[in-house]
Design a protein around this motif. Structure first.
Motif, PDB file in Angstrom:
ATOM      1  N   ALA A   1       0.839  -1.212   0.000  1.00  0.00           N
ATOM      2  CA  ALA A   1       0.000   0.000   0.000  1.00  0.00           C
ATOM      3  C   ALA A   1       0.872   1.260   0.000  1.00  0.00           C
ATOM      4  O   ALA A   1       0.522   2.251  -0.654  1.00  0.00           O
ATOM      5  CB  ALA A   1      -0.928  -0.005   1.208  1.00  0.00           C
ATOM      6  N   ALA A   2       2.001   1.225   0.716  1.00  0.00           N
ATOM      7  CA  ALA A   2       2.886   2.394   0.755  1.00  0.00           C
ATOM      8  C   ALA A   2       3.486   2.654  -0.624  1.00  0.00           C
ATOM      9  O   ALA A   2       3.568   3.805  -1.064  1.00  0.00           O
ATOM     10  CB  ALA A   2       3.987   2.187   1.790  1.00  0.00           C
ATOM     11  N   PHE A   3       3.898   1.594  -1.300  1.00  0.00           N
ATOM     12  CA  PHE A   3       4.455   1.787  -2.643  1.00  0.00           C
ATOM     13  C   PHE A   3       3.377   2.291  -3.600  1.00  0.00           C
ATOM     14  O   PHE A   3       3.627   3.168  -4.428  1.00  0.00           O
ATOM     15  CB  PHE A   3       5.068   0.490  -3.176  1.00  0.00           C
ATOM     16  CG  PHE A   3       5.677   0.661  -4.537  1.00  0.00           C
ATOM     17  CD1 PHE A   3       6.908   1.273  -4.690  1.00  0.00           C
ATOM     18  CD2 PHE A   3       4.993   0.238  -5.669  1.00  0.00           C
ATOM     19  CE1 PHE A   3       7.459   1.459  -5.942  1.00  0.00           C
ATOM     20  CE2 PHE A   3       5.535   0.415  -6.934  1.00  0.00           C
ATOM     21  CZ  PHE A   3       6.773   1.032  -7.062  1.00  0.00           C
TER      22      PHE A   3
ATOM     23  N   PHE B   1       2.872   5.885  -3.092  1.00  0.00           N
ATOM     24  CA  PHE B   1       3.957   6.643  -3.723  1.00  0.00           C
ATOM     25  C   PHE B   1       3.707   6.784  -5.224  1.00  0.00           C
ATOM     26  O   PHE B   1       3.823   7.883  -5.783  1.00  0.00           O
ATOM     27  CB  PHE B   1       5.294   5.951  -3.447  1.00  0.00           C
ATOM     28  CG  PHE B   1       6.454   6.516  -4.215  1.00  0.00           C
ATOM     29  CD1 PHE B   1       6.811   7.849  -4.102  1.00  0.00           C
ATOM     30  CD2 PHE B   1       7.191   5.707  -5.059  1.00  0.00           C
ATOM     31  CE1 PHE B   1       7.886   8.364  -4.815  1.00  0.00           C
ATOM     32  CE2 PHE B   1       8.263   6.204  -5.775  1.00  0.00           C
ATOM     33  CZ  PHE B   1       8.601   7.550  -5.654  1.00  0.00           C
ATOM     34  N   ALA B   2       3.353   5.685  -5.881  1.00  0.00           N
ATOM     35  CA  ALA B   2       3.078   5.734  -7.325  1.00  0.00           C
ATOM     36  C   ALA B   2       1.892   6.644  -7.622  1.00  0.00           C
ATOM     37  O   ALA B   2       1.921   7.434  -8.580  1.00  0.00           O
ATOM     38  CB  ALA B   2       2.833   4.327  -7.861  1.00  0.00           C
ATOM     39  N   ASP B   3       0.845   6.558  -6.811  1.00  0.00           N
ATOM     40  CA  ASP B   3      -0.319   7.432  -6.995  1.00  0.00           C
ATOM     41  C   ASP B   3       0.067   8.902  -6.775  1.00  0.00           C
ATOM     42  O   ASP B   3      -0.441   9.791  -7.457  1.00  0.00           O
ATOM     43  CB  ASP B   3      -1.446   7.034  -6.039  1.00  0.00           C
ATOM     44  CG  ASP B   3      -2.065   5.687  -6.391  1.00  0.00           C
ATOM     45  OD1 ASP B   3      -1.831   5.185  -7.516  1.00  0.00           O
ATOM     46  OD2 ASP B   3      -2.772   5.132  -5.517  1.00  0.00           O
ATOM     47  N   GLY B   4       0.959   9.132  -5.811  1.00  0.00           N
ATOM     48  CA  GLY B   4       1.425  10.492  -5.557  1.00  0.00           C
ATOM     49  C   GLY B   4       2.190  11.060  -6.740  1.00  0.00           C
ATOM     50  O   GLY B   4       2.045  12.233  -7.079  1.00  0.00           O
ATOM     51  N   LEU B   5       2.999  10.209  -7.384  1.00  0.00           N
ATOM     52  CA  LEU B   5       3.719  10.670  -8.581  1.00  0.00           C
ATOM     53  C   LEU B   5       2.735  11.058  -9.679  1.00  0.00           C
ATOM     54  O   LEU B   5       2.937  12.055 -10.371  1.00  0.00           O
ATOM     55  CB  LEU B   5       4.667   9.579  -9.083  1.00  0.00           C
ATOM     56  CG  LEU B   5       5.916   9.332  -8.255  1.00  0.00           C
ATOM     57  CD1 LEU B   5       6.741   8.208  -8.877  1.00  0.00           C
ATOM     58  CD2 LEU B   5       6.746  10.595  -8.141  1.00  0.00           C
TER      59      LEU B   5
END
Length: 181
Positions: free
Chosen positions: A28-30, A33-37
């Motif tokens: 979920a953390a990764f 991060f991808a969604d944040g990018l």
């Protein structure tokens, strides 16, 4: 010069290790991060998962090079390039007035701001300066420092890592309260 190079190498190892732990602690953390990018709109949304994976791989490569005996010069060069890339990406996001966090050290409610650009730029410049120092002197190895210099490098790097990782918290702590109107 060796203690300065060692301090910057430890700084880069510390910052990237915290960054990697925040991104890889769970699936979920990764994904966050991808969604944040994607939300930063630096690259098209469909490229965000690949960019997230590339970013994590690059961070791991830099940390691995810095930890590898004799890999300080390569690691610092990689750190300078990596942080320069982060600086450009965050500059684009700030210029576009992105309202999401930088996700440098996990999910945050603070939107990306010029201070994040300055932080990445500082890391790029210090990595480049230490690379030049390591490449032109015999300070390419972190091992072999006298104990007092190693302790000083660890202490300085630890303070810098804490300040850079908790930058948003420090800004919040020292901000001026809004005046009542």
């Amino acid at each position: 010069m060796r203690v300065v190079v060692a301090t910057v190498a430890l700084l880069v190892i510390g910052v990237l290790s915290v960054s990697l732990l925040s991104k890889l602690r769970s699936r979920a953390a990764f994904r966050a991060f991808a969604d944040g990018l994607a939300a930063l709109r630096v690259v098209p949304g469909r490229w965000a998962p690949a960019l997230a994976g590339l970013s994590v791989a690059a961070e791991m490569a830099v940390v691995g090079a810095l930890l590898w005996p004799g890999g300080t010069v390569v690691g610092l060069a990689g750190g300078a390039v990596l942080f320069a890339g982060f600086t450009v990406a965050l500059s684009v996001a700030v210029r576009r007035r992105a309202t999401v966090g930088c996700h440098c050290f996990g999910v945050t409610s603070a939107p990306v701001a010029p201070r994040h650009v300055v932080r990445s730029g500082f890391l790029a410049v210090t990595s480049l300066a230490a690379f030049c120092g390591a490449a032109t002197t015999s300070s390419e190895r972190l091992t072999g420092l006298p104990a007092a210099q190693l302790i000083a490098a660890l202490a300085a790097a630890g303070i810098l890592v804490a300040g850079l990782v908790w930058l948003d918290d420090l800004v919040w702590l020292f901000r001026r309260p809004a005046s009542p109107s």
